[in-house]
Design an enzyme around this catalytic site. Structure first.
Site, PDB file in Angstrom:
ATOM      1  N   GLU A 313       0.823  -1.155   0.111  1.00 56.53           N
ATOM      2  CA  GLU A 313      -0.080   0.121  -0.076  1.00 56.53           C
ATOM      3  C   GLU A 313       0.985   1.308  -0.163  1.00 56.53           C
ATOM      4  OE1 GLU A 313      -3.869  -1.332   2.149  1.00 56.53           O
ATOM      5  OE2 GLU A 313      -2.829  -0.619   3.384  1.00 56.53           O
ATOM      6  N   ASP A 387      -8.370  -9.301   3.622  1.00 59.56           N
ATOM      7  CA  ASP A 387      -8.147  -8.292   4.556  1.00 59.56           C
ATOM      8  C   ASP A 387      -9.203  -8.203   5.746  1.00 59.56           C
ATOM      9  OD1 ASP A 387      -7.185  -5.867   5.842  1.00 59.56           O
ATOM     10  OD2 ASP A 387      -7.617  -4.520   4.289  1.00 59.56           O
ATOM     11  N   GLU A 415     -12.802  -2.701  11.781  1.00 59.92           N
ATOM     12  CA  GLU A 415     -12.802  -1.894  10.532  1.00 59.92           C
ATOM     13  C   GLU A 415     -13.973  -2.178   9.572  1.00 59.92           C
ATOM     14  OE1 GLU A 415      -9.119  -1.840   8.421  1.00 59.92           O
ATOM     15  OE2 GLU A 415      -9.851  -0.867   6.278  1.00 59.92           O
TER      16      GLU A 415
HETATM   17  C1  BDP Z   1      -6.266  -2.216   5.760  1.00 55.44           C
HETATM   18  C2  BDP Z   1      -6.613  -1.168   6.547  1.00 55.44           C
HETATM   19  C3  BDP Z   1      -5.307  -0.001   6.500  1.00 55.44           C
HETATM   20  C4  BDP Z   1      -4.306  -0.644   6.769  1.00 55.44           C
HETATM   21  C5  BDP Z   1      -3.943  -2.144   5.977  1.00 55.44           C
HETATM   22  C6  BDP Z   1      -2.624  -2.805   6.718  1.00 55.44           C
HETATM   23  O1  BDP Z   1      -7.587  -0.602   5.611  1.00 55.44           O
HETATM   24  O2  BDP Z   1      -5.803   1.178   6.957  1.00 55.44           O
HETATM   25  O3  BDP Z   1      -2.972   0.284   6.749  1.00 55.44           O
HETATM   26  O4  BDP Z   1      -4.896  -2.813   6.435  1.00 55.44           O
HETATM   27  O5  BDP Z   1      -3.013  -3.820   7.606  1.00 55.44           O
HETATM   28  O6  BDP Z   1      -6.967  -2.969   6.550  1.00 55.44           O
HETATM   29  O7  BDP Z   1      -1.618  -2.343   6.617  1.00 55.44           O
END
Ligand code: BDP
Length: 728
Positions: A313, A387, A415
């Protein structure tokens, strides 16, 4: 602000409606460590007789913490402070310590049994000493004795007899860690409980008393590590000004057996070190991290180590320099090894250019690296390959890296499960994953066994949970979110524990021991996970939440980047719905061991709960229930809403057993959940109906609005508060 106002209004109305309040209003701050006076007269007499005086032998900060907790707990539970003593002079002494801190404990015939339990284990046992009845709480280490102290208090809090108490326990996992996704500006990524509890601006001068209560709560459930910064890391926390603050937090956590960890930003050598590169094989970079690590240990001598999110990301990482994850992780490992520190390297990675099914990518990148990590590296793997969805199959990496310790990462903050307001007991979800059988070494190689190191004999084991804690008075944004913090700790201690038993304990410690109320609340909690799956993502659907905030439904969203788009995940068209992950599709199913692959890969054997995760299925497909797939979907979405309604009824039934403030709090959140479960159901069904073109069968509630209505609902992008505009 909006939420506290709403709570105040609800509370005021409740107070007006109840003429005589029998129970003290309670804001939830005390979590499961409330210690109310034991109402049952028989038990009270038993406890008072068995616990006349307390003798904590030893004076380390940890044993002092045990003594403080006992005095606090017993004073509350028994109605008066116990006497303290330094010898067993009469019946009814509680003796706490270790073979090192106490000669009496060293002389007891339980030394060998205790040693076998390892550093964190404990024995709590009724014994006779010098002709007197006593209860011993013994650990091999001070922290073991502290865990034993909490175990004894738990017996009292849950109204168990203690005359013949005989507990013996030790954690099955070494590292039991909360990950805070907290930023240095006080915001919390995916936090729904206010601001960060770490008050960076006022540290190091002011050390909030809350840090100690945080440590107490964690020690009571066996959590022994805290990563205080976000995985999307900021290099500034590694500068001296911040390390001074970090040291103050570590000082408060230390007596409670909690080590502090930090997230390391891969590009820190450039950002705060003045180097031109962060290449992990560059000697200057390696030297920089070594010196930085040495410096951290000057501030925090028992520093635990680093968590690293790299090449995920948009975060920097070794692949920026054409190096592997192993090159990156090993650089940190080498810097930490002389101090006994560890690296938790995250496997949550997926490529920016979407070459393949996203759920395959972590396995594809990490499996070939098995065996190339230093011994002080653990790979931290999310429970499922996508996720933190309401339901995913277990991550195929579990069992697939025999030479590399894999640690579990759960998300305690909800989340993708309705965030602060929806009541969802995650113990159920984690138990499902932990009990899943990987079949890597035949039947019984469960995910729990892999994580415990019992399958591949890892030398290090760990479980991490992304914390749901903030500075809200109730810590977690709702009373019931506290149960997820609690369940996380208990399952990290014993991944084979029962989520039902954990719920039971938590209810008794947090709300009431009244049997009918305990049963009602337990039923709510146990139903809640399947409810959220049903009203959000039934039958193996996933990631159809709105983009960005992930709160409400938006299965219609199609973004420029496919693997961030709900449409990519459900693949609905006029023929059917679901992601074909069999050999005719992405073949992600091939990442699982034989029997699992066969079970999930065939329509005949795949469980309904994961059907659309693995298969693209025609709308008219006949399900095991006899319904068509479309009718089944309607049935499930409605079942989700109905379950929330039954949770409301159950909660209404416990009113006499619960204090007014928390009763009102939970009631108002359940009302929000019921409304939003309908929103989810109706938005999803009207959207999917545009493909299935089948009617919602008679007898079900029909959606109140056309699809366009649901598509217009918006929520604030960064919503700490649940208000979205236009929810019907
Ligand atoms: C996702 C979240 C994000 C996190 C990412 C992670 O939306 O905010 O940074 O995981 O685990 O679920 O790095």
């Amino acid at each position: 602000m909006a939420r506290s106002l709403r709570r105040a209004v609800v509370l005021a109305l409740t107070l007006l409606a109840i003429p005589a309040l029998r129970l003290r209003a309670d804001d939830g701050y005390d979590l499961w460590l409330r210690y109310p006076r034991v109402a049952d007269a028989g038990l009270l007499t038993e406890y008072r007789g068995a616990l006349r005086q307390v003798d904590v032998e030893g004076n380390s900060p940890t044993l002092r913490a045990a003594r403080d907790e006992l005095i606090k707990g017993l004073t509350g539970l028994l109605g008066a402070a116990p006497a303290t003593s330094d010898a067993i002079t009469a019946d009814g002494t509680l003796l706490v310590g270790t073979p090192t801190s106490s000669r009496v404990i060293a002389a007891l015939p339980l030394a060998a049994e205790l040693r076998a339990l390892g550093p964190d284990g404990y024995i709590v046992r009724a014994v006779r000493m010098g002709g007197h009845r006593a209860i011993v709480v013994a650990g091999n280490s001070d922290v073991g004795a502290l865990y034993g102290t909490f175990a004894l208090l738990r017996q009292l809090q849950t109204h168990q007899h203690i005359c013949a108490v005989a507990l013996r326990d030790a954690p099955k996992v070494q590292l039991r860690i909360l990950d805070h996704w907290d930023n240095l500006d006080g915001s919390v990524e995916r936090g729904y409980a206010g601001r960060s509890i770490w008050q960076w601006d006022s540290l190091p001068a002011i050390v909030s008393p809350r840090y100690r209560d945080y440590a107490r709560a964690n020690a009571s459930i066996g959590v022994n590590g805290a990563v205080v910064t976000n995985v999307n890391a900021n290099a500034r926390v590694l500068t001296p000004a911040y390390l001074e603050k970090v040291a103050k937090i570590a000082d408060v956590l230390r007596p409670y057996g909690i080590r502090l960890y930090l997230t390391a930003r891969f590009s820190a050598p450039i950002e705060i070190g003045g180097l031109k590169t962060a290449d992990p094989v560059d000697p200057d970079v390696r030297q920089w991290w070594k010196a930085k690590t040495d410096e951290i240990y000057k501030y925090v001598p028992d520093f635990g180590g680093f968590v690293v999110k790299a090449n995920s990301e948009g975060q920097p990482g070794p692949q920026d320099y054409h190096r592997t994850h192993a090159d990156g992780a090993n650089m940190f490992a080498d810097a930490l090894a002389p101090h006994g520190g560890i690296v938790m390297w995250r496997a949550f990675v997926y490529s920016n250019d979407v070459p393949t099914d996203r759920v395959k990518q972590a396995y594809d990148e990490f499996k070939p690296l098995d065996g190339s990590f230093r011994p002080n590296v653990l790979i931290q793997v999310k429970n499922g390959p996508l996720d933190f969805q309401p339901r995913e199959p277990f991550h195929p990496l579990f069992g697939a890296m025999p030479k590399t310790p894999l640690m579990m990462e759960f998300q305690v903050t909800k989340e993708y499960h309705g965030q602060d307001t929806h009541l969802v007991y995650l113990g159920r979800e984690w138990e499902e994953v932990l009990r899943a059988d990987t079949w890597v070494h035949g039947k019984g190689s469960t995910v729990a066994k892999v994580v415990e190191g019992a399958v591949d004999h890892y030398s290090r084991t760990g479980i991490a949970g992304v914390a749901n804690i903030g500075d809200d008075r109730d810590w977690t944004g709702s009373q019931f979110n506290q149960a997820n913090w609690y369940a996380f700790g208990r399952l990290a201690w014993n991944p084979e524990a029962s989520s039902t038993a954990i719920a039971d304990e938590w209810i008794r410690m947090t709300f009431t021991n009244a049997p009918t109320a305990v049963a009602a609340i337990r039923t709510m909690m146990l139903q809640s996970r399947e409810a959220v799956v049903n009203y959000m993502t039934p039958l193996g659907l996933a990631h159809i939440m709105a983009t960005g905030h992930h709160y409400g439904p938006a299965p219609w969203v199609r973004l420029s980047r496919a693997d961030w788009s709900p449409t990519y995940y459900h693949k609905a068209d006029t023929l059917g719905i679901g992601f074909d992950r069999t050999a005719s599709g992405s073949n992600a199913v091939a990442q699982y061991a034989g029997p699992v692959r066969e079970r999930y890969g065939s329509l005949k054997t795949v469980p309904d709960s994961l059907l659309l995760w693995f298969h693209h299925v025609p709308w008219a497909y006949k399900m095991r229930s006899g319904r068509s797939l479309w009718d089944e979907m309607v049935f499930r979405y409605n079942a989700g809403v109905d379950t929330v309604r039954s949770m409301q009824k159950l909660w209404a039934s416990v009113r006499p057993a619960v204090d007014s403030e928390r009763f009102a709090d939970v009631s108002s959140f359940l009302a929000i959940q019921e409304r939003e479960a309908r929103w989810w159901r109706d938005a999803a069904l009207t959207y999917f109906q545009s493909f299935s073109r089948m009617p919602i069968p008679a007898g079900y509630e029909q959606p109140a609005h056309p699809l366009a209505y649901y598509q217009r609902i918006t929520c604030p992008a960064n919503r700490d508060k649940p208000r979205c505009d236009g929810i019907p």
